[in-house]
Design a protein around this motif. Structure first.
Motif, PDB file in Angstrom:
ATOM      1  N   UNK A 157       0.902  -1.228  -0.090  1.00 48.66           N
ATOM      2  CA  UNK A 157      -0.022   0.006  -0.020  1.00 48.66           C
ATOM      3  C   UNK A 157       0.856   1.559  -0.052  1.00 48.66           C
ATOM      4  N   UNK A 158       0.714   2.022  -1.018  1.00 46.95           N
ATOM      5  CA  UNK A 158       1.615   3.268  -1.084  1.00 46.95           C
ATOM      6  C   UNK A 158       0.715   4.482  -0.901  1.00 46.95           C
ATOM      7  N   UNK A 181       1.653   2.187   6.530  1.00 45.86           N
ATOM      8  CA  UNK A 181       1.585   1.876   5.108  1.00 45.86           C
ATOM      9  C   UNK A 181       2.872   1.355   4.694  1.00 45.86           C
ATOM     10  N   UNK A 182       3.141   0.792   3.299  1.00 40.08           N
ATOM     11  CA  UNK A 182       4.405   0.353   3.165  1.00 40.08           C
ATOM     12  C   UNK A 182       5.144   1.428   2.661  1.00 40.08           C
ATOM     13  N   UNK A 183       4.846   2.495   1.883  1.00 41.09           N
ATOM     14  CA  UNK A 183       5.486   3.475   1.068  1.00 41.09           C
ATOM     15  C   UNK A 183       4.738   4.766   1.056  1.00 41.09           C
ATOM     16  N   UNK A 240       0.653  -3.707  -5.929  1.00 42.68           N
ATOM     17  CA  UNK A 240       0.486  -2.733  -5.085  1.00 42.68           C
ATOM     18  C   UNK A 240      -0.528  -1.815  -5.396  1.00 42.68           C
ATOM     19  N   UNK A 241      -1.068  -0.784  -4.436  1.00 47.93           N
ATOM     20  CA  UNK A 241      -2.132   0.221  -4.656  1.00 47.93           C
ATOM     21  C   UNK A 241      -1.541   1.290  -4.168  1.00 47.93           C
ATOM     22  N   UNK A 242      -1.968   2.702  -5.039  1.00 46.46           N
ATOM     23  CA  UNK A 242      -1.850   3.881  -4.646  1.00 46.46           C
ATOM     24  C   UNK A 242      -3.173   4.346  -3.843  1.00 46.46           C
ATOM     25  N   UNK A 243      -3.205   4.798  -2.772  1.00 47.35           N
ATOM     26  CA  UNK A 243      -4.504   5.257  -2.063  1.00 47.35           C
ATOM     27  C   UNK A 243      -4.277   6.719  -1.412  1.00 47.35           C
ATOM     28  N   UNK A 287      -1.615  -2.480   6.728  1.00 45.82           N
ATOM     29  CA  UNK A 287      -2.210  -1.204   7.067  1.00 45.82           C
ATOM     30  C   UNK A 287      -2.953  -1.523   8.713  1.00 45.82           C
ATOM     31  N   UNK A 288      -2.785  -0.294   9.515  1.00 47.82           N
ATOM     32  CA  UNK A 288      -3.518  -0.691  11.057  1.00 47.82           C
ATOM     33  C   UNK A 288      -4.718  -0.086  10.921  1.00 47.82           C
ATOM     34  N   UNK A 289      -5.738  -1.030  10.694  1.00 48.90           N
ATOM     35  CA  UNK A 289      -7.135  -0.265  10.650  1.00 48.90           C
ATOM     36  C   UNK A 289      -7.569   0.608  11.881  1.00 48.90           C
ATOM     37  N   UNK A 290      -7.149   0.229  13.094  1.00 48.35           N
ATOM     38  CA  UNK A 290      -7.332   1.194  14.219  1.00 48.35           C
ATOM     39  C   UNK A 290      -6.808   2.397  13.970  1.00 48.35           C
TER      40      UNK A 290
END
Length: 504
Positions: free
Chosen positions: A7-8, A41-43, A226-229, A261-264
Motif C-alpha cells: 500500500x502506497x 503503509x508500506x510507502x 501494489x495500490x496507491x491510495x 495497514x493498521x485499521x485502528x
C-alpha cells in the motif's frame, strides 16, 4: 499462503492536488511519520520535484527523519524526464526513490511531447541510468495508461517490452482520468501481469465515476502487486481511491491478500488530514464519516439488542470507534435505552415513554438531539410531572428590531378562558413578562418575582444545542425553581415561566 500487497499512500503528493490544499513543511513531516509509523503503509509519495522551495524543505525534513528511522527507501518523489533536473533536486532533498512520470498513451506522447516512442524511450533510459548512477531507485508511472490500453494497446506493450528490460523496481499503472470500469481494470491488469510475470505492477485509481474502490478490488483480483491510495480519497477532481474504504474491503472480501495497514489508526489519520487541509469529511463517508456507525431508526436499535440483528462486519471497534444511537423523531425506546445505559441512567416505563415522546417532539423542530441533551430532557420531563397543567401559553409574537424597543403579544389560556395582552420591555423576555403581568393584574393575581435566571447547554455542544433555562422565583417568603428546555433560548425561558404559572 496469502499474497503480500503493498500500500502506497500518496496523500502528500497526489492528495495535495485537491483544489485549495497545500500542506506546510511541518504538516507534511507530521503526516509522514504518522503514515509510516502508526498507519503502517508500506510507502509514501511525499512531493513532486522542482515545485517550490517549501516542497524541497519538506522532503529534506522527511528524508532526514526517514534516514534516522532506516526507512528512507519508503519515501518516494514524483520526478520528470527533464535531462537530470529532477535528479539534482532529489540529491539536494536527500530522497532515494523516484517515481518517474512518463507517457502511457500514444495520444499523450504524440500531442503533448510531440515525440516518437523511440525518442521517448531513449530519454527515459538516460534518466533511469542517471538515477542509478546517483544511487536513486526508480519506479515508473505510465501517465494516461488506462486510455493507452483502450486506444493504443500496441504502444503500451511496446513501452512495457522496453521498460521491463530496464533497472526499474516497480511499474505504476494510473487510471489518470478515472475512466475505467471495473471489468476493464480486471481485463487490462490480468493481461499485463500474465505477459510480464516477473515485474511488480502498482494500480493508481481515480474516482471520477465513483468507481475507485471497485476498480481497486478488480486490480487486486487481477494480480497487481501494489495500490496507491489517499486519506479521505483526496486528490484532483473527484479524488483518488480512498484509503479507509479500500483497507476495509481488502480485509473483508479479498481474504487471500495480506496488507500491513493498521485499521485502528485510520480514523485518527483521517481526522488529522481533515484538520490540516480544512476539507471536511462527509457525515456519510464510509468508515470515517461521523454518522456511519450511528443507528437512527428505533427498530435498528431494538434489533441490536436482540442478537445484533443490524450489525455487519464493519464493527466500529475495528477502526477505534464506537457505535452510537441517534436521538430524534425516528427514535424508539430502544435508541433511548442504549443512550441511557451509556450515561448510567435508569427510568421506569412511564418516564421512558414521556422522554421518548419529548425527543420525538424536539426532533421535529431540531434535526439532532445528542446523548448529552438527555439529562436535561429527563430533568424537564420529571419537573413537568409535579403539577397539573391548567395554564397554557397558547401563542406569542416576539419582536426585536434595531432602534426599537422589543415587544411581545401573548395569548394565555387559564381554565379554558383565553385572554391577550401586548407590552414592551428591555428585551424580548422582559417584554413577555410585562405582557403577562398586564393579564394577571386584570385578574388581581400577583406574579412572583424573578430572583435568578440561568441558562446552560450541554458541554461541548454547538449553537444548535438544546438550551435549558432555570429560573428561580420568590412568591412572598417562598422560593421555587422551574426549568424550560428548547433549542431556542427565549422559548426555553417561556416554557419555564409557563410551569411557574401552573405552580401558582
Amino acid at each position: 499462503m496469502k499474497r503480500k500487497l503493498e500500500i502506497m499512500d500518496t496523500t502528500l503528493r497526489d492528495g495535495e492536488q485537491t483544489s485549495g490544499v497545500s500542506f506546510s513543511v511541518s504538516e507534511k513531516l507530521t503526516l509522514a511519520k504518522l503514515l509510516l509509523g502508526e498507519l503502517k503503509v508500506d510507502r509514501i509519495e511525499v512531493a513532486s520535484a522542482r515545485v517550490s522551495d517549501g516542497e524541497l524543505e519538506s522532503v529534506k525534513q522527511i528524508a532526514e527523519w526517514a534516514s534516522s528511522e532506516k526507512c528512507i527507501d519508503k519515501v518516494e518523489v514524483l520526478t520528470f524526464v527533464d535531462g537530470g533536473v529532477s535528479i539534482e533536486w532529489m540529491k539536494k532533498a536527500g530522497a532515494k526513490v523516484q517515481n518517474l512520470l512518463t507517457k502511457g498513451s500514444l495520444n499523450h506522447l504524440t500531442h503533448q511531447l510531440k515525440k516518437t516512442p523511440e525518442e521517448h524511450f531513449s530519454d527515459i533510459e538516460k534518466t533511469i541510468a542517471l538515477a542509478a548512477k546517483n544511487n536513486i531507485e526508480t519506479n515508473v508511472y505510465l501517465e494516461d495508461w488506462s486510455n493507452g490500453m483502450r486506444n493504443s494497446k500496441e504502444y503500451v506493450f511496446q513501452y512495457l517490452d522496453f521498460l521491463t528490460q530496464q533497472p526499474v523496481k516497480r511499474v505504476l499503472l494510473p487510471d489518470t482520468l478515472g475512466v475505467l470500469t471495473h471489468t476493464e481494470t480486471y481485463d487490462y491488469i490480468s493481461e499485463i501481469v500474465a505477459r510480464y510475470p516477473k515485474t511488480h505492477f502498482d494500480f493508481h485509481g481515480h474516482n471520477d465515476y465513483d468507481l475507485g474502490v471497485a476498480n481497486v478490488m478488480e486490480a487486486v483480483k487481477a494480480g497487481c502487486h501494489g495500490l496507491h491510495l489517499t486519506v479521505n480519497g483526496m486528490g484532483e477532481r473527484a479524488g483518488n481511491a480512498p484509503m479507509a474504504s479500500v483497507v476495509a474491503v481488502i480485509k473483508d472480501f479479498l481474504t487471500d491478500v495480506e496488507i500491513n495497514v493498521s485499521e485502528s489508526s485510520l480514523y485518527k489519520v483521517s481526522k488529522l488530514v481533515s484538520a490540516f487541509t480544512g476539507v471536511g469529511i462527509p457525515y456519510n463517508k464510509p468508515i470515517v464519516g461521523d454518522n456511519v456507525f450511528t443507528q437512527t431508526a428505533g427498530i435498528h436499535a431494538d434489533g441490536d439488542s436482540k442478537n445484533n440483528l443490524y450489525f455487519n462486519d464493519l464493527l466500529p471497534e475495528r477502526f477505534g470507534r464506537k457505535r452510537k444511537y441517534a436521538l430524534g423523531k425516528t427514535s424508539g425506546k430502544a435508541n433511548i435505552q442504549k443512550n441511557l445505559q451509556e450515561l448510567g441512567l435508569t427510568l421506569n416505563d412511564e418516564e421512558l415513554k414521556k422522554v421518548t415522546q419529548r425527543i420525538i417532539e424536539l426532533g421535529d423542530k431540531k434535526e439532532r438531539v445528542t446523548k448529552e441533551d438527555l439529562p436535561y430532557i429527563i430533568s424537564d420531563i420529571l419537573d413537568s410531572g409535579n403539577h397539573q397543567q391548567k395554564v397554557f401559553i397558547r401563542s406569542y409574537v416576539l419582536t426585536h428590531s434595531m432602534g426599537l424597543r422589543p415587544s411581545t403579544t401573548v395569548s394565555l389560556e387559564i381554565n379554558g378562558e383565553l385572554s391577550e395582552a401586548h407590552a414592551q420591555g428591555d428585551g424580548q423576555y422582559d417584554a413577555f413578562m410585562n405582557a403577562l403581568r398586564k393579564l394577571y393584574v386584570s385578574k388581581k393575581i400577583e406574579l412572583p418575582n424573578l430572583i435568578d435566571y440561568a441558562v446552560r447547554i450541554p458541554p461541548g455542544s454547538n449553537s444548535d444545542a438544546l438550551c435549558e433555562t432555570i429560573i428561580t422565583w420568590q412568591n412572598k417568603s417562598e422560593e421555587f425553581t422551574t426549568r424550560g428546555l428548547d433549542s431556542d433560548q427565549t422559548v426555553s425561558a417561556i416554557k419555564a415561566t409557563e410551569k411557574m404559572l401552573n405552580i401558582i
